[in-house]
Enzyme design. Structure first.
Site, PDB file in Angstrom:
ATOM      1  N   GLY A  47       0.804  -1.220   0.000  1.00 22.36           N
ATOM      2  CA  GLY A  47       0.000   0.000   0.000  1.00 22.36           C
ATOM      3  C   GLY A  47       0.837   1.270   0.000  1.00 22.36           C
ATOM      4  N   SER A  48       0.338   2.274   0.701  1.00 20.48           N
ATOM      5  CA  SER A  48       0.948   3.609   0.631  1.00 20.48           C
ATOM      6  C   SER A  48       2.311   3.707   1.293  1.00 20.48           C
ATOM      7  CB  SER A  48       0.010   4.651   1.251  1.00 20.48           C
ATOM      8  OG  SER A  48      -1.148   4.803   0.454  1.00 20.48           O
ATOM      9  N   THR A  49       2.737   2.672   2.039  1.00 16.76           N
ATOM     10  CA  THR A  49       4.114   2.714   2.538  1.00 16.76           C
ATOM     11  C   THR A  49       5.100   2.732   1.368  1.00 16.76           C
ATOM     12  OG1 THR A  49       4.177   0.296   2.709  1.00 16.76           O
ATOM     13  CG2 THR A  49       3.552   1.507   4.696  1.00 16.76           C
ATOM     14  N   LYS A  58       4.920   4.610  -1.094  1.00 18.12           N
ATOM     15  CA  LYS A  58       5.120   5.990  -1.513  1.00 18.12           C
ATOM     16  C   LYS A  58       6.404   6.570  -0.931  1.00 18.12           C
ATOM     17  CE  LYS A  58       0.166   6.692  -2.076  1.00 18.12           C
ATOM     18  NZ  LYS A  58      -1.090   7.187  -1.482  1.00 18.12           N
TER      19      LYS A  58
END
Length: 554
Positions: A276-278, A280
């Site tokens: 997921g957004s980790t 990013k």
């Protein structure tokens, strides 16, 4: 008359001589028996029947210790029940007698063993002292006890996935127990060679105190958020040492009946997930390290992106131009996709490979999964991977890659054995420049201060981090109601020593809340772990001016 008297005396003398000889023979026989009994009495108590001594039967295993010398695994003495069928008088009676002590005994199977013509058969491994005493009192001919060693884990399930297991023959079959065998102990045992002296203990990098805190918080979070699983790791960013790592549900290695269940997988190193957004964090670092993106740049996030039949939107869109720090703290999918597009497909793939996120991680633990990625990268793949969908990697190597962004840019393969900073520097590989590392620490700190990671704050310890809320694939489609959450953090963020990563699988909203995003569950988990373990890690709290957030001017 005189002749008769002489014959009588001669016969009497002959009879006396025969009695004396018989007494002498019996005396010699009893002397031999007595001598043998004394001999057996002076020999090691482990000598039984025709079976060799324990240290000739089974190689002892070295103790496993944590970094502070606390015992994680050790050998204890036990006995196992065997039979010599060729000496069994009545198999039926023997089975009936044994069943009075061992009611769960497979009587048909035991009868077949006792009726065979073999010289040795196992009947039951690793008896309790009480069972041994009761069987001894039965006095069954041809039944004996073989001394063995059994592995004992004082901490129970506390570090089960890292320590691993041994089988009934005390051979390592998983975790660091298997690693130890792979360093020569297993070959020694297979060759039938043993040593009389105790083996030198093997010290691991784990800190049992931190390990307990980590597992305790994961267990509490699973209950609080009604999750199906949770995991976490505490990693020293300068040495690559794993200080604590746990995955729940786990098992008790002293009674590993559940160890092979599917949900007992070591999710931290043997499971792969879309993080997921980790991810990013890596997308932003990629842009900054390339020189094509600066913190002061503006990224267009005014509308959705349409590509390959898919529409890319933000979860809480601002619908305006965003600075790079805003892209990060607002966790903008659109902004991350724009950064990936600036770098290009080949550059994106090369950067993730450089950070070790697309290849199998090298470490002592045998249970390590290989990440998955598209067989052919297209633009849609690069775009979705920029915000954590399309590549599945292990949480542990996600933490390792993040450590490289926090420690000045050096990628250090993780280890479950003690390693000094000097030893780590010899194996470290510079993967990003130090300026990129400084900028990423600033962004991580900013996200906890003002972004989605606010609930990870710990007063006095200056935490930085990034949330990740990933939709899980159910029946081939992403399901927005089923999440895999993570929080990737480092502390103390102005000069980090440790990365802490937690995951929580399919969490439900906490009582009184409507949502179950990572900021509401994974971030508080990290806060609790840092608050409880910082003292054990030697990190002192700082307050006032000394504890202000890292700041950079751009």
């Amino acid at each position: 008359m005189l002749e008769f008297e002489g014959v009588r005396k001669a016969q009497g003398a002959q009879a006396r001589n025969r009695i004396i000889i018989a007494i002498a023979c019996f005396g010699v026989i009893y002397a031999v028996i007595g001598g043998r009994l004394v001999q057996y009495g002076l020999r090691s108590p482990e000598t039984v029947s025709s079976i060799n001594r324990t240290n000739e039967l089974l190689t002892s295993r070295p103790d496993l210790l944590d970094r502070n010398g606390e015992v994680l695994a050790t050998d204890i003495r036990t006995v196992s029940l065997f039979a010599e069928p060729n000496k069994i008088v009545d198999p039926d009676e023997a089975v009936e007698l044994l069943a009075t002590v061992l009611p769960d005994l497979d009587q048909r199977g035991i009868y077949r063993k006792l009726s065979s013509n073999s010289r040795f058969q196992w009947l039951r491994r690793q008896l309790t002292p009480k069972q041994q005493s009761q069987i001894l009192s039965l006095g069954i001919p041809g039944i004996g006890f073989r001394p063995e060693t059994r592995r004992f884990y004082p901490g129970g399930p506390t570090a089960s996935h890292v320590i691993g297991l041994t089988n009934i023959d005390n051979k390592g079959i998983s975790g660091m127990e298997k690693y130890v065998d792979g360093q020569g102990l297993g070959a020694l045992a297979d060759a039938g060679m043993t040593v009389d002296e105790d083996l030198k203990p093997v010290r691991l990098s784990l800190d049992l105190r931190v390990q307990h805190v980590l597992r305790d918080e994961l267990a509490a979070a699973m209950e609080r958020y009604q999750a199906v699983a949770a995991g976490g790791v505490v990693l020293n960013i300068h040495t690559g040492e794993v200080i604590g790592m746990a995955s729940l549900p786990d098992y008790d290695p002293n009674d590993p009946v559940d160890a092979q269940k599917k949900d007992r997988l070591n999710r931290m190193s043997a499971g792969t997930f879309e993080m997921g957004s980790t991810f990013k964090v890596f997308t932003t670092a990629m842009g900054l390290d390339s020189g094509k993106v600066k913190l002061t740049d503006q990224i267009d996030a005014r509308g959705s992106i349409r590509i390959g039949g898919f529409t890319i939107r933000d979860f809480h869109g601002k619908n305006r131009m965003l600075t790079v720090p805003e892209v990060f703290i607002y966790s903008s999918n659109i902004g991350s996709a724009r950064i990936a597009d600036m770098i290009g497909i080949e550059g994106h793939q090369e950067f993730l490979t450089r950070l070790g996120l697309l290849s199998r991680m090298q470490t002592e633990l045998p249970e390590v999964a290989t990440p998955t990625q598209p067989s052919v990268w297209k633009k849609i793949n690069s775009v979705t991977i920029s915000f954590g969908h399309g590549v599945a990697t292990t949480p542990l190597q996600t933490a390792v890659a993040a450590a490289a962004l926090m420690n000045g840019g050096k990628l250090i393969e993780p280890t479950f054995l003690p390693r000094t900073r000097e030893e780590a520097d010899k194996v470290a590989v510079q993967v990003v420049n130090s300026t990129t590392s400084d900028e990423m620490r600033y962004l991580m700190a900013l996200n906890v201060a003002k972004g989605s990671g606010r609930r990870a704050e710990v007063e006095g310890f200056r935490v930085g981090g990034k949330t990740g809320t990933a939709e899980k694939v159910i029946n081939g489609r992403y399901n927005s109601d089923v999440r895999f959450n993570a929080f990737l953090s480092a502390f103390p963020i102005d000069n980090p020593d440790y990365v802490v990563l937690v995951i929580v699988d399919e969490p439900k909203p906490e009582e009184g809340k409507r949502s179950a995003t990572a900021g509401l569950n994974a971030a508080p988990m990290v806060s609790a772990i840092i608050r409880r373990s910082a003292a054990f890690l030697g990190v002192e709290p700082k307050f006032g001016d000394g504890g202000q957030m890292l700041s950079l001017s751009y």
